[in-house]
Design a protein around this motif. Sequence first.
Motif, PDB file in Angstrom:
ATOM      1  N   ASP A  11      44.948  52.407  46.603  1.00  0.00           N
ATOM      2  CA  ASP A  11      45.218  51.929  47.959  1.00  0.00           C
ATOM      3  C   ASP A  11      44.662  50.516  48.098  1.00  0.00           C
ATOM      4  O   ASP A  11      43.997  49.997  47.200  1.00  0.00           O
ATOM      5  N   GLU A  12      44.929  49.896  49.231  1.00  0.00           N
ATOM      6  CA  GLU A  12      44.522  48.505  49.450  1.00  0.00           C
ATOM      7  C   GLU A  12      43.004  48.355  49.460  1.00  0.00           C
ATOM      8  O   GLU A  12      42.476  47.367  48.927  1.00  0.00           O
ATOM      9  N   ASP A  13      42.311  49.306  50.039  1.00  0.00           N
ATOM     10  CA  ASP A  13      40.853  49.210  50.096  1.00  0.00           C
ATOM     11  C   ASP A  13      40.244  49.216  48.692  1.00  0.00           C
ATOM     12  O   ASP A  13      39.324  48.441  48.401  1.00  0.00           O
ATOM     13  N   GLU A  14      40.745  50.099  47.842  1.00  0.00           N
ATOM     14  CA  GLU A  14      40.248  50.145  46.473  1.00  0.00           C
ATOM     15  C   GLU A  14      40.529  48.824  45.767  1.00  0.00           C
ATOM     16  O   GLU A  14      39.660  48.270  45.085  1.00  0.00           O
ATOM     17  N   GLY A  15      41.742  48.313  45.930  1.00  0.00           N
ATOM     18  CA  GLY A  15      42.103  47.055  45.293  1.00  0.00           C
ATOM     19  C   GLY A  15      41.220  45.909  45.743  1.00  0.00           C
ATOM     20  O   GLY A  15      40.727  45.122  44.923  1.00  0.00           O
ATOM     21  N   ASN A  16      41.007  45.791  47.040  1.00  0.00           N
ATOM     22  CA  ASN A  16      40.165  44.715  47.562  1.00  0.00           C
ATOM     23  C   ASN A  16      38.739  44.823  47.034  1.00  0.00           C
ATOM     24  O   ASN A  16      38.097  43.810  46.709  1.00  0.00           O
ATOM     25  N   ARG A  17      38.231  46.051  46.953  1.00  0.00           N
ATOM     26  CA  ARG A  17      36.861  46.244  46.491  1.00  0.00           C
ATOM     27  C   ARG A  17      36.714  45.875  45.009  1.00  0.00           C
ATOM     28  O   ARG A  17      35.773  45.158  44.626  1.00  0.00           O
ATOM     29  N   VAL A  18      37.622  46.355  44.181  1.00  0.00           N
ATOM     30  CA  VAL A  18      37.528  46.074  42.741  1.00  0.00           C
ATOM     31  C   VAL A  18      37.693  44.580  42.468  1.00  0.00           C
ATOM     32  O   VAL A  18      36.950  43.988  41.675  1.00  0.00           O
TER      33      VAL A  18
END
Length: 225
Positions: free
Chosen positions: A68-75
């Motif tokens: 999801d977008e949150d995971e992508g932004n965090r990584v």
Amino acid sequence: MTTSKTDWPSSLDDKELDELDTYLRAHAQDSHLLLDGVHGLLSALAVGPIRVLPEEWLPEVLHEPFDDEDEGNRVLALLAKLNDSISAELDVDAYEPILGEVETEAGPVLSAAGWCEGFSRGIDLRAGLWEKRLADDPPLMEILGPVMALAVDEGILSAEAEFEKLSDDEYDDCLAQLPAVLAAVGQYWYQHPATQAELDALNHATENEANHVPPPRHRSGHWVH
């Protein structure tokens, strides 16, 4: 020279390192880089001849869509912080390689295998510049001696001549030299920047790669001459 706390680089803390390590391990296949390999890759780029943009090195690290977008932004934020921290640490002589561990009969010991694999792939991203200099300028080869010794010892690189395995003390000595090696490599490229002819040759090779004429073979692990 003293460095104030406000000047000290903002590196990933242990929790952030564990978070990034967990993500990479959860999505890794046989040839994928783990945290030590990513650090080696970014270290090579930090001290290399010319800048390598994230869109070029991220495919060496990320191999599938985010959940999801949150995971992508965090990584991506963690990778950006890791990347930025390397140059900052080198600037204040605070660089330390992120190394893996292997189990032995005597217990876990540090291993440079992953870091060296990543460093080799970082060189591959500007292979034309690195290989020409390594062939033409022996001092650069000499500077990289400890990295090459570790990489050959770990089977990351193949040596043309017969190579005797490093002793434990020799291995540890090479590990201890890595920060100084990176500083010296960065200084080398600062004092001897890529020439226009070298850049033109690199651009020509990049155009050929984009046009698939001819498709270049992957050169990971072949920068020792």
